[in-house]
Design an enzyme around this catalytic site. Structure first.
Site, PDB file in Angstrom:
ATOM      1  N   GLY A  13       0.851  -1.197   0.000  1.00  0.00           N
ATOM      2  CA  GLY A  13       0.000   0.000   0.000  1.00  0.00           C
ATOM      3  C   GLY A  13       0.883   1.242   0.000  1.00  0.00           C
ATOM      4  N   LYS A  17      -2.021   6.955   1.376  1.00  0.00           N
ATOM      5  CA  LYS A  17      -1.785   8.015   2.365  1.00  0.00           C
ATOM      6  C   LYS A  17      -0.899   7.517   3.498  1.00  0.00           C
ATOM      7  CE  LYS A  17      -6.372   8.764   2.661  1.00  0.00           C
ATOM      8  NZ  LYS A  17      -6.808   8.004   1.464  1.00  0.00           N
ATOM      9  N   MET A  18      -1.221   6.354   4.039  1.00  0.00           N
ATOM     10  CA  MET A  18      -0.409   5.800   5.134  1.00  0.00           C
ATOM     11  C   MET A  18       0.895   5.219   4.609  1.00  0.00           C
ATOM     12  SD  MET A  18      -1.595   6.325   8.122  1.00  0.00           S
ATOM     13  CE  MET A  18      -0.791   5.095   9.115  1.00  0.00           C
ATOM     14  N   GLY A 111      -1.949  -2.466   9.630  1.00  0.00           N
ATOM     15  CA  GLY A 111      -2.758  -1.327  10.053  1.00  0.00           C
ATOM     16  C   GLY A 111      -4.101  -1.307   9.352  1.00  0.00           C
ATOM     17  N   THR A 113      -7.696  -1.881   8.330  1.00  0.00           N
ATOM     18  CA  THR A 113      -8.853  -2.274   9.139  1.00  0.00           C
ATOM     19  C   THR A 113      -9.858  -3.028   8.266  1.00  0.00           C
ATOM     20  OG1 THR A 113      -9.654  -0.052   8.689  1.00  0.00           O
ATOM     21  CG2 THR A 113      -8.650  -0.432  10.847  1.00  0.00           C
ATOM     22  N   HIS A 167     -14.349  10.297  10.264  1.00  0.00           N
ATOM     23  CA  HIS A 167     -13.220  10.097   9.344  1.00  0.00           C
ATOM     24  C   HIS A 167     -13.439  10.823   8.024  1.00  0.00           C
ATOM     25  CE1 HIS A 167     -12.116   6.813  12.089  1.00  0.00           C
ATOM     26  NE2 HIS A 167     -10.923   6.870  11.545  1.00  0.00           N
ATOM     27  N   HIS A 168     -12.327  10.989   7.293  1.00  0.00           N
ATOM     28  CA  HIS A 168     -12.345  11.467   5.897  1.00  0.00           C
ATOM     29  C   HIS A 168     -13.258  10.557   5.059  1.00  0.00           C
ATOM     30  CE1 HIS A 168      -9.753   8.049   4.748  1.00  0.00           C
ATOM     31  NE2 HIS A 168      -9.254   8.201   5.967  1.00  0.00           N
ATOM     32  N   LYS A 171     -12.572   6.791   3.352  1.00  0.00           N
ATOM     33  CA  LYS A 171     -12.484   5.556   4.141  1.00  0.00           C
ATOM     34  C   LYS A 171     -13.508   4.535   3.658  1.00  0.00           C
ATOM     35  CE  LYS A 171     -12.217   3.844   8.879  1.00  0.00           C
ATOM     36  NZ  LYS A 171     -11.093   2.974   8.495  1.00  0.00           N
ATOM     37  N   GLY A 177     -12.044   0.535  12.526  1.00  0.00           N
ATOM     38  CA  GLY A 177     -11.444  -0.541  13.323  1.00  0.00           C
ATOM     39  C   GLY A 177     -11.209  -0.107  14.763  1.00  0.00           C
ATOM     40  N   THR A 178     -10.872   1.157  14.936  1.00  0.00           N
ATOM     41  CA  THR A 178     -10.609   1.684  16.284  1.00  0.00           C
ATOM     42  C   THR A 178     -11.883   1.679  17.126  1.00  0.00           C
ATOM     43  OG1 THR A 178      -8.968   3.132  15.289  1.00  0.00           O
ATOM     44  CG2 THR A 178      -9.658   3.649  17.536  1.00  0.00           C
TER      45      THR A 178
HETATM   46  N1  NDP Z   1      -4.074   1.227  12.102  1.00  0.00           N
HETATM   47  C1  NDP Z   1      -3.940   2.541  11.953  1.00  0.00           C
HETATM   48  O1  NDP Z   1      -3.417   3.260  12.842  1.00  0.00           O
HETATM   49  C2  NDP Z   1      -4.437   3.157  10.699  1.00  0.00           C
HETATM   50  C3  NDP Z   1      -5.092   2.388   9.790  1.00  0.00           C
HETATM   51  N2  NDP Z   1      -5.507   2.915   8.607  1.00  0.00           N
HETATM   52  C4  NDP Z   1      -6.084   1.968   7.673  1.00  0.00           C
HETATM   53  O2  NDP Z   1      -5.117   1.656   6.676  1.00  0.00           O
HETATM   54  C5  NDP Z   1      -5.771   1.351   5.439  1.00  0.00           C
HETATM   55  C6  NDP Z   1      -5.194   2.233   4.344  1.00  0.00           C
HETATM   56  O3  NDP Z   1      -5.498   3.568   4.612  1.00  0.00           O
HETATM   57  P1  NDP Z   1      -5.007   4.764   3.664  1.00  0.00           P
HETATM   58  O4  NDP Z   1      -3.534   4.790   3.518  1.00  0.00           O
HETATM   59  O5  NDP Z   1      -5.701   5.968   4.165  1.00  0.00           O
HETATM   60  O6  NDP Z   1      -5.668   4.314   2.264  1.00  0.00           O
HETATM   61  P2  NDP Z   1      -5.260   4.731   0.782  1.00  0.00           P
HETATM   62  O7  NDP Z   1      -6.413   4.396  -0.082  1.00  0.00           O
HETATM   63  O8  NDP Z   1      -4.732   6.127   0.779  1.00  0.00           O
HETATM   64  O9  NDP Z   1      -4.030   3.760   0.431  1.00  0.00           O
HETATM   65  C7  NDP Z   1      -4.136   2.398   0.153  1.00  0.00           C
HETATM   66  C8  NDP Z   1      -3.224   2.076  -1.000  1.00  0.00           C
HETATM   67  O10 NDP Z   1      -3.143   0.661  -1.155  1.00  0.00           O
HETATM   68  C9  NDP Z   1      -3.411   0.321  -2.511  1.00  0.00           C
HETATM   69  N3  NDP Z   1      -3.998  -1.014  -2.508  1.00  0.00           N
HETATM   70  C10 NDP Z   1      -5.303  -1.379  -2.421  1.00  0.00           C
HETATM   71  N4  NDP Z   1      -5.417  -2.715  -2.388  1.00  0.00           N
HETATM   72  C11 NDP Z   1      -4.162  -3.208  -2.458  1.00  0.00           C
HETATM   73  C12 NDP Z   1      -3.621  -4.523  -2.457  1.00  0.00           C
HETATM   74  N5  NDP Z   1      -4.402  -5.604  -2.353  1.00  0.00           N
HETATM   75  N6  NDP Z   1      -2.288  -4.671  -2.544  1.00  0.00           N
HETATM   76  C13 NDP Z   1      -1.469  -3.590  -2.635  1.00  0.00           C
HETATM   77  N7  NDP Z   1      -1.922  -2.322  -2.647  1.00  0.00           N
HETATM   78  C14 NDP Z   1      -3.253  -2.133  -2.546  1.00  0.00           C
HETATM   79  C15 NDP Z   1      -4.316   1.408  -3.001  1.00  0.00           C
HETATM   80  O11 NDP Z   1      -4.319   1.506  -4.402  1.00  0.00           O
HETATM   81  P3  NDP Z   1      -5.672   2.074  -5.134  1.00  0.00           P
HETATM   82  O12 NDP Z   1      -5.841   3.459  -4.627  1.00  0.00           O
HETATM   83  O13 NDP Z   1      -5.363   1.993  -6.603  1.00  0.00           O
HETATM   84  O14 NDP Z   1      -6.764   1.145  -4.691  1.00  0.00           O
HETATM   85  C16 NDP Z   1      -3.697   2.640  -2.337  1.00  0.00           C
HETATM   86  O15 NDP Z   1      -2.602   3.145  -3.079  1.00  0.00           O
HETATM   87  C17 NDP Z   1      -7.272   1.545   5.713  1.00  0.00           C
HETATM   88  O16 NDP Z   1      -7.846   0.303   6.059  1.00  0.00           O
HETATM   89  C18 NDP Z   1      -7.303   2.461   6.934  1.00  0.00           C
HETATM   90  O17 NDP Z   1      -8.463   2.301   7.692  1.00  0.00           O
HETATM   91  C19 NDP Z   1      -5.316   4.216   8.288  1.00  0.00           C
HETATM   92  C20 NDP Z   1      -4.694   5.048   9.172  1.00  0.00           C
HETATM   93  C21 NDP Z   1      -4.198   4.604  10.458  1.00  0.00           C
HETATM   94  O1  LIG Z   2      -9.006   5.063   7.641  1.00  0.00           O
HETATM   95  C1  LIG Z   2      -8.394   5.783   8.468  1.00  0.00           C
HETATM   96  O2  LIG Z   2      -7.968   6.920   8.193  1.00  0.00           O
HETATM   97  C2  LIG Z   2      -8.140   5.245   9.802  1.00  0.00           C
HETATM   98  N1  LIG Z   2      -8.436   3.990  10.017  1.00  0.00           N
HETATM   99  C3  LIG Z   2      -8.234   3.294  11.220  1.00  0.00           C
HETATM  100  C4  LIG Z   2      -9.553   2.790  11.771  1.00  0.00           C
HETATM  101  O3  LIG Z   2     -10.404   2.331  10.991  1.00  0.00           O
HETATM  102  O4  LIG Z   2      -9.740   2.825  12.986  1.00  0.00           O
HETATM  103  C5  LIG Z   2      -7.400   4.047  12.227  1.00  0.00           C
HETATM  104  C6  LIG Z   2      -7.642   5.528  12.232  1.00  0.00           C
HETATM  105  O5  LIG Z   2      -8.908   5.759  12.765  1.00  0.00           O
HETATM  106  C7  LIG Z   2      -7.512   6.096  10.826  1.00  0.00           C
END
Ligand code: NDP
Ligand SMILES: O=C(O)C1=N[C@H](C(=O)O)C[C@H](O)C1
Length: 278
Positions: A13, A17-18, A111, A113, A167-168, A171, A177-178
């Protein structure tokens, strides 16, 4: 430190964003070595992961969708410590990603969810059988761990509580998940919350939110302009006690992500929640 002692890290990923935050954090950590940046997004294939993440220098690690090939490459390097796969992808793909990583002996730090309770149990069984550490962390920020601890303390004294997560609007999963984990932690007390004093009717389905553990309701808000926020609101006659956490920048998750990367290889099974490794 020689290259052999560095922990090899695959970021899955990486263009998201992450993922971009994780690339920056891993690149700046002296004991970690970014070996692969995976992303399925067609528009970012072959771009340098460092440049995409906003670093001033390229990392010479191209974004690729060749996940299995990279797992094989990292698993085949017997001179380095066990590899770690950090996953911030999508609820639809995370289960398969984690299974594949464990099958190759790569330790997942997850990370993403949206895993169902059944999927979590299957992954726990799989990691146990493989004697492989796996960390699944719904929220990597220390502020959220502290909020959850305060909520658990408060739940001993309050019988009414509801959760609002905000959230934004990019999502994919709801509730967050939190929020699900927070309700689980409160539910572990084993007492029913929110005993109704009137018969309620939802005039529009969903008006009272989703029903989680022990009668706890979760309300999910999705709006542009938000990042990640959560309120846990306790009520009792004559008083309201509100706990709130706000994320203003995704860098808040990075200390937790780096800690998890460093700890996961010491584990032999699946561990759920940042609080378990602090
Ligand atoms: N645990 C924590 O503290 C946090 C958890 N999260 C979680 O993390 C996840 C990602 O969030 P975020 O970064 O905002 O999401 P984004 O959509 O910004 O990023 C996800 C990326 O992964 C790519 N992707 C999708 N499916 C796959 C796959 N099977 N294999 C490889 N790459 C893939 C996407 O491509 P494409 O856009 O082309 O689909 C995209 O570039 C979410 O589930 C979010 O809830 C987020 C923040 C904090
Ligand atoms: O999608 C997000 O951005 C986030 N996802 C996680 C969740 O589902 O709890 C963690 C955090 O809230 C940001």
């Amino acid at each position: 430190m020689t290259n052999q002692a560095l922990i090899p890290v695959i970021v899955n990923g990486a263009a998201g964003k992450m993922g971009r935050e994780v690339i920056k954090a891993v690149a700046q950590a002296p004991d970690l070595n970014l070996v692969a940046a995976i992303d399925t997004s067609p528009e970012h294939q072959d771009q340098d992961a460092g440049e995409l993440a906003g670093l001033s220098e390229p990392l010479e690690v191209p974004i690729t969708n060749q996940f299995e090939a990279m797992l094989g490459y990292v698993a085949g390097d017997r001179n380095s410590p066990p590899g770690v796969m950090v996953d911030f992808t999508h609820p639809d793909g995370v289960y398969d990603n984690v299974r594949s990583a464990i099958a190759y002996g790569i330790r997942p730090v997850v990370g993403t969810t949206g895993l169902s309770p059944e999927q979590l149990q299957e992954l726990a069984d799989f990691a146990e059988k493989a004697s492989t550490g796996c960390l699944i962390i719904p929220n990597f920020s220390i502020g959220m761990v502290l909020l959850q601890q305060a909520a658990v303390t408060a739940s001993q004294y309050f019988d009414h509580v509801e959760i609002i997560e905000l959230h934004h609007n990019q999502k994919a999963d709801a509730p967050s998940g939190t929020a699900i984990q927070t309700a689980q932690l409160l539910g572990e007390l084993g007492k029913p919350f929110n005993t109704a004093i009137v018969e309620e009717t939802e005039k529009i389905p969903g008006a009272r939110g989703s029903l989680a553990e022990e009668g706890i309701r979760i309300h999910s808000i999705r709006l542009p302009g938000l990042i990640a926020h959560q309120e846990v609101i306790f009520g009792a006659p004559g008083q309201i006690y509100t706990l709130r956490h706000d994320t203003s920048d995704r860098s808040c998750y990075m200390p937790g992500v780096l800690l998890a990367i460093r700890k996961v290889s010491q584990l032999k099974s699946l561990v759920y929640g940042l609080e378990k490794i602090l």
